[in-house]
Write a protein that holds these residues in place. Structure first.
Motif, mmCIF file in Angstrom:
data_model
loop_
_atom_site.group_PDB
_atom_site.id
_atom_site.type_symbol
_atom_site.label_atom_id
_atom_site.label_comp_id
_atom_site.label_asym_id
_atom_site.label_seq_id
_atom_site.Cartn_x
_atom_site.Cartn_y
_atom_site.Cartn_z
ATOM 1 N N ILE A 169 9.705 -5.338 -3.730
ATOM 2 C CA ILE A 169 10.564 -4.025 -3.173
ATOM 3 C C ILE A 169 9.617 -3.039 -2.951
ATOM 4 O O ILE A 169 9.541 -2.046 -2.158
ATOM 5 N N ALA A 170 8.403 -3.150 -4.102
ATOM 6 C CA ALA A 170 7.313 -1.854 -3.783
ATOM 7 C C ALA A 170 6.706 -2.078 -2.353
ATOM 8 O O ALA A 170 6.364 -1.048 -1.795
ATOM 9 N N VAL A 171 6.589 -3.365 -1.768
ATOM 10 C CA VAL A 171 5.804 -3.426 -0.618
ATOM 11 C C VAL A 171 6.782 -3.010 0.281
ATOM 12 O O VAL A 171 6.254 -2.281 1.490
ATOM 13 N N THR A 201 6.724 1.059 -0.095
ATOM 14 C CA THR A 201 5.393 1.635 0.413
ATOM 15 C C THR A 201 5.227 1.767 1.990
ATOM 16 O O THR A 201 4.593 2.633 2.517
ATOM 17 N N ASN A 202 5.521 0.470 2.654
ATOM 18 C CA ASN A 202 5.236 0.235 3.821
ATOM 19 C C ASN A 202 6.330 0.921 4.731
ATOM 20 O O ASN A 202 6.118 1.765 5.725
ATOM 21 N N ALA A 203 7.445 1.070 4.420
ATOM 22 C CA ALA A 203 8.508 1.947 4.846
ATOM 23 C C ALA A 203 8.052 3.483 4.881
ATOM 24 O O ALA A 203 8.299 4.396 5.829
ATOM 25 N N GLY A 204 7.479 3.897 3.997
ATOM 26 C CA GLY A 204 7.012 5.152 3.737
ATOM 27 C C GLY A 204 6.053 5.561 4.428
ATOM 28 O O GLY A 204 6.080 6.575 5.329
ATOM 29 N N VAL A 213 -1.909 2.802 -0.238
ATOM 30 C CA VAL A 213 -1.184 2.281 -1.425
ATOM 31 C C VAL A 213 -0.247 1.163 -0.793
ATOM 32 O O VAL A 213 -0.010 0.101 -1.672
ATOM 33 N N ALA A 214 0.361 1.429 0.375
ATOM 34 C CA ALA A 214 1.117 0.140 0.853
ATOM 35 C C ALA A 214 0.070 -1.092 1.001
ATOM 36 O O ALA A 214 0.611 -2.233 0.670
ATOM 37 N N ILE A 260 4.348 -5.251 8.857
ATOM 38 C CA ILE A 260 4.449 -5.570 7.600
ATOM 39 C C ILE A 260 5.839 -5.421 6.951
ATOM 40 O O ILE A 260 6.227 -6.407 6.230
ATOM 41 N N LEU A 261 6.509 -4.163 7.307
ATOM 42 C CA LEU A 261 7.813 -3.968 6.949
ATOM 43 C C LEU A 261 8.697 -5.124 7.211
ATOM 44 O O LEU A 261 9.643 -5.689 6.565
#
Length: 140
Positions: free
Chosen positions: A5-7, A10-13, A39-40, A128-129
């Motif tokens: 979920i963090a991946v 962070t990639n969505a952001g 960070v992503a 990546i997302l």
């Protein structure tokens, strides 16, 4: 699951921020974009390492595609970085000496490089997302 979920988050952001900045031709958006992207990317690296450690320990993914979708983002990130360097080189092709340019020309060149790099890396973050979403869907 939390790391996955963090991946995603962070990639969505990073992708969202980069896309808005790129579409608005706002080179200043790159100031916040690069830390978000790093960070992503770090979450992707941690996710791949932990996933490989789990596989080495004998754990099995519910679907063979899950492993592919989990590892591929690392390669997308590396390829995107290579393409980013190519964008900067392309923008600097006709310039022999950046210091010889007057200040407005230097600023315009820097904006073109920043926007081009941000555009390439935003596409990478979107890829990546997408892969992370597929990994999440195949994770069981």
């Amino acid at each position: 699951m939390g790391l996955g979920i963090a991946v995603l988050v962070t990639n969505a952001g990073a992708a969202g921020w980069g896309a808005v900045g790129w579409l608005r031709h706002n080179a200043r958006a790159a100031i916040a974009f690069w830390p978000l992207l790093r960070v992503a990317q770090a979450t992707v690296v941690v996710q791949v390492v932990i996933g490989l450690l789990l596989l080495a320990r004998g754990e099995h993914a519910p679907d063979g595609l899950h492993v592919i979708y989990g590892i591929t983002p690392l390669f997308v990130s590396l390829i995107s970085e290579g393409m980013r360097a190519g964008v900067a080189q392309r923008e600097l092709e006709g310039v022999d000496d950046v210091d010889a340019l007057d200040r407005p020309a230097q600023v315009a060149l820097a904006r073109k490089v920043a926007l081009g790099e941000m555009g390439v890396m935003t596409i990478g973050a979107l890829l990546i997302l997408t892969l992370a979403l597929r990994a999440y869907q195949t994770g069981g």
